[in-house]
Every structure is written in C-alpha cells, then in structure tokens.
Design a protein around this motif. Structure first.
Motif, mmCIF file in Angstrom:
data_model
loop_
_atom_site.group_PDB
_atom_site.id
_atom_site.type_symbol
_atom_site.label_atom_id
_atom_site.label_comp_id
_atom_site.label_asym_id
_atom_site.label_seq_id
_atom_site.Cartn_x
_atom_site.Cartn_y
_atom_site.Cartn_z
ATOM 1 N N PRO A 160 0.785 -1.239 0.000
ATOM 2 C CA PRO A 160 0.000 0.000 0.000
ATOM 3 C C PRO A 160 0.815 1.286 0.000
ATOM 4 O O PRO A 160 0.364 2.306 -0.517
ATOM 5 C CB PRO A 160 -0.830 -0.118 1.286
ATOM 6 N N LYS A 161 2.007 1.266 0.572
ATOM 7 C CA LYS A 161 2.813 2.484 0.666
ATOM 8 C C LYS A 161 3.799 2.642 -0.489
ATOM 9 O O LYS A 161 4.537 3.635 -0.552
ATOM 10 C CB LYS A 161 3.573 2.496 1.986
ATOM 11 N N ALA A 162 3.843 1.681 -1.416
ATOM 12 C CA ALA A 162 4.887 1.677 -2.439
ATOM 13 C C ALA A 162 4.800 2.885 -3.363
ATOM 14 O O ALA A 162 5.813 3.520 -3.669
ATOM 15 C CB ALA A 162 4.827 0.385 -3.239
ATOM 16 N N ALA A 163 3.608 3.222 -3.839
ATOM 17 C CA ALA A 163 3.470 4.343 -4.769
ATOM 18 C C ALA A 163 3.892 5.647 -4.103
ATOM 19 O O ALA A 163 4.563 6.490 -4.725
ATOM 20 C CB ALA A 163 2.039 4.435 -5.277
ATOM 21 N N ALA A 164 3.529 5.831 -2.841
ATOM 22 C CA ALA A 164 3.930 7.040 -2.117
ATOM 23 C C ALA A 164 5.445 7.079 -1.930
ATOM 24 O O ALA A 164 6.070 8.152 -2.012
ATOM 25 C CB ALA A 164 3.237 7.099 -0.762
ATOM 26 N N ARG A 165 6.058 5.928 -1.699
ATOM 27 C CA ARG A 165 7.514 5.884 -1.557
ATOM 28 C C ARG A 165 8.194 6.261 -2.873
ATOM 29 O O ARG A 165 9.208 6.958 -2.877
ATOM 30 C CB ARG A 165 7.942 4.479 -1.117
ATOM 31 N N PHE A 166 7.628 5.783 -3.980
ATOM 32 C CA PHE A 166 8.180 6.143 -5.283
ATOM 33 C C PHE A 166 8.079 7.657 -5.486
ATOM 34 O O PHE A 166 9.043 8.300 -5.929
ATOM 35 C CB PHE A 166 7.423 5.403 -6.389
ATOM 36 N N ALA A 167 6.922 8.216 -5.172
ATOM 37 C CA ALA A 167 6.722 9.654 -5.346
ATOM 38 C C ALA A 167 7.684 10.459 -4.471
ATOM 39 O O ALA A 167 8.227 11.483 -4.905
ATOM 40 C CB ALA A 167 5.282 10.021 -5.028
ATOM 41 N N THR A 168 7.921 9.997 -3.256
ATOM 42 C CA THR A 168 8.880 10.664 -2.377
ATOM 43 C C THR A 168 10.280 10.624 -2.968
ATOM 44 O O THR A 168 11.011 11.625 -2.950
ATOM 45 C CB THR A 168 8.881 10.001 -0.991
ATOM 46 N N ALA A 169 10.643 9.463 -3.521
ATOM 47 C CA ALA A 169 11.961 9.326 -4.144
ATOM 48 C C ALA A 169 12.104 10.261 -5.331
ATOM 49 O O ALA A 169 13.146 10.907 -5.521
ATOM 50 C CB ALA A 169 12.184 7.868 -4.573
ATOM 51 N N LEU A 170 11.050 10.382 -6.120
ATOM 52 C CA LEU A 170 11.073 11.280 -7.276
ATOM 53 C C LEU A 170 11.219 12.721 -6.818
ATOM 54 O O LEU A 170 12.027 13.491 -7.368
ATOM 55 C CB LEU A 170 9.812 11.093 -8.111
ATOM 56 N N ARG A 171 10.465 13.100 -5.828
ATOM 57 C CA ARG A 171 10.554 14.454 -5.287
ATOM 58 C C ARG A 171 11.966 14.750 -4.791
ATOM 59 O O ARG A 171 12.523 15.840 -5.027
ATOM 60 C CB ARG A 171 9.519 14.630 -4.177
#
Length: 270
Positions: free
Chosen positions: A256-267
């Motif tokens: 469930p948290k994977a997409a948010a982690r990806f977005a954080t990494a991109l940011r």
C-alpha cells in the motif's frame, strides 16, 4: 508545480500501475502527464523530468528507443538516466556486475552438460523468445539461430529451485528498499500467463538484501527505481537473474505504501 512525463507505450492501458503512480505524484506535488515515448510531437523539454515507465515495446526497436532516451536527456532530466538504459537493455551487463549471477553460457558452442537448459536472447523481456529444453543439441541449435540473426544468446541451466522457492524481486526507490515479492516461475511446467503475473509480498532474507545492495553499489548512477530479481542456486546461495532498471513492473498494488515511496523518491531527486 513540478511537471513530469510518465513515459509509456502505445498500449498504455495494459499498465495497471499508471493511475496509482500518478495519484501518488499528485499527493507529492508533482503533476504527471502520460506520454508515449515514440510520439514525435511531444516537447520533452517542457518537462522538469521524464520518468521511464511502461515502455514495454522497446525490445522490438531498441536502437530507436535509445536514440529517444539520448535526445530526452539532452533537454531535461531522464530517470533512469540514459547510460543506465543503454547498458540495462542488453543483458550482457550481467557479466560486468561482479556479483553471483545465474550460470550463463554466452554462445552456441560447447554447452555445459546441464539436465535442462533455458535459451533466450540478451535483449528480451517477459520471457519473449525464451525456450526451456532438456535436449543439449536443441539448446545449441536455438542459440545458433539467435547468433545467426545477430543476437547474443544466453544459455542457462533451468533451476528447479524457482518452482519451490520462487524468484524474489526486491524493489528500491532512490536506493532504499521499499518492498519485495515472491514471483512464480515463468517457465514451470503448466504455468499460465495468469500464474506468471501472480506474486505475493515476501520478507527478503539478509543474504538476499546484501546481494541486491551489492548490485546497486556496482552501478555508478543515481537510480530512481531498481528491481533486483534473485533466485537461489542448488547450494542455497542467492544469485542475480536480472537487475531491472529500465521498465520494470514495480508490484505497487502489493504494498500500500509503495506508490507514495516512489513519489517521495522522485521528489527527492528533483
């Protein structure tokens, strides 16, 4: 507002990770716009970054894809960067990682005496043009056919462990482990396409994490995303099947948290 392109291909509706990813980007303050990588009308310089995602047809036109990536990187940030894509789209990169990999013979000549063989080209994805056979002469013939068309063959032993242990894929975003999954053996007897798409979350063992992070250390580039695919050899040691750094499926829907982690990494990288 930061604006990033989500690079995909013509059949982008097959990408079930696109919408969860774009939603997570919006939450992180990033506007994501879906663009086909081979659309000549796109102005890539208008984006703060271009994120390579479901470009799943690149294996049919690798040189065109690499020319596109080189052009994009000349006008904006490309993630993952061009040098990574150039190397990673031909599996001969495995020879240079300096870590244990699945035993691989790179020609049709003097094949080792293995109970079963897996033969595939070094430029492939999703088991395309991949054959499993117990016949050494057949394996040599298939490898020679690849050579005759200018492709580099990869001949590997079929590992029974993948049917009981499965493959383990570790997902990293900006160098941090997000999650890992156990994947079914794609070449197991009776396996269907649905079986191949099935996975489940797995807690990787310490030796698997250690090996995956050795792979990341061996790559001298910042990586927004990486999927390190491992299998255990007959003696129990983990070995690398592939380091997926171009367009890997990320199994976002399993964590469930994977997409948010990806977005954080991109940011972070922007």
């Amino acid at each position: 507002m930061t604006i990033c392109a989500y690079a995909t291909f013509a059949d982008f509706d097959t990408d079930d990770e696109r919408e969860p990813m774009l939603a997570a980007w919006r939450e992180a303050g990033i506007e994501g716009r879906v663009e086909r990588w081979d659309d000549a009308t796109v102005d890539w310089s208008a984006y703060d970054a271009v994120v390579v995602r479901s470009v799943w047809d690149y294996i049919l036109k690798r040189e065109e894809f690499l020319a596109w990536a080189r052009g994009v990187q000349s006008v904006t940030r490309l993630l993952n960067p061009y040098a990574v894509l150039e190397s990673n789209t031909d599996k001969t990169y495995l020879r240079d990682l300096g870590v244990p990999i699945v035993p691989t013979h790179w020609s049709s000549l003097e094949l080792p005496d293995w109970p079963e063989y897996v033969v595939k080209p070094s430029v492939s994805a999703g088991a395309r043009d991949t054959t499993r056979t117990a016949d050494r002469a057949e394996a040599a013939r298939l490898a020679a056919e690849l050579e005759a068309t200018g492709r580099t063959p990869m001949v590997q032993p079929y590992l029974d462990m993948v049917e009981s242990e499965g493959e383990t894929s570790l997902l990293y975003f900006n160098g941090r482990l997000s999650h890992a999954v156990r994947r079914s053996a794609m070449l197991a007897a009776g396996a269907t396409e649905a079986d191949n798409a099935r996975a489940r979350l797995r807690t990787p063992a310490p030796d698997q994490v250690e090996l995956a992070e050795k792979v990341l250390t061996a790559i001298p580039h910042v990586l927004l995303y990486a999927r390190i695919d491992l299998v255990r050899l007959s003696d129990g040691r983990p070995a690398v099947i592939e380091a997926e750094l171009t367009e890997p499926y990320l199994f976002l829907n399993y964590e469930p948290k994977a997409a948010a982690r990806f977005a954080t990494a991109l940011r972070e990288l922007l």
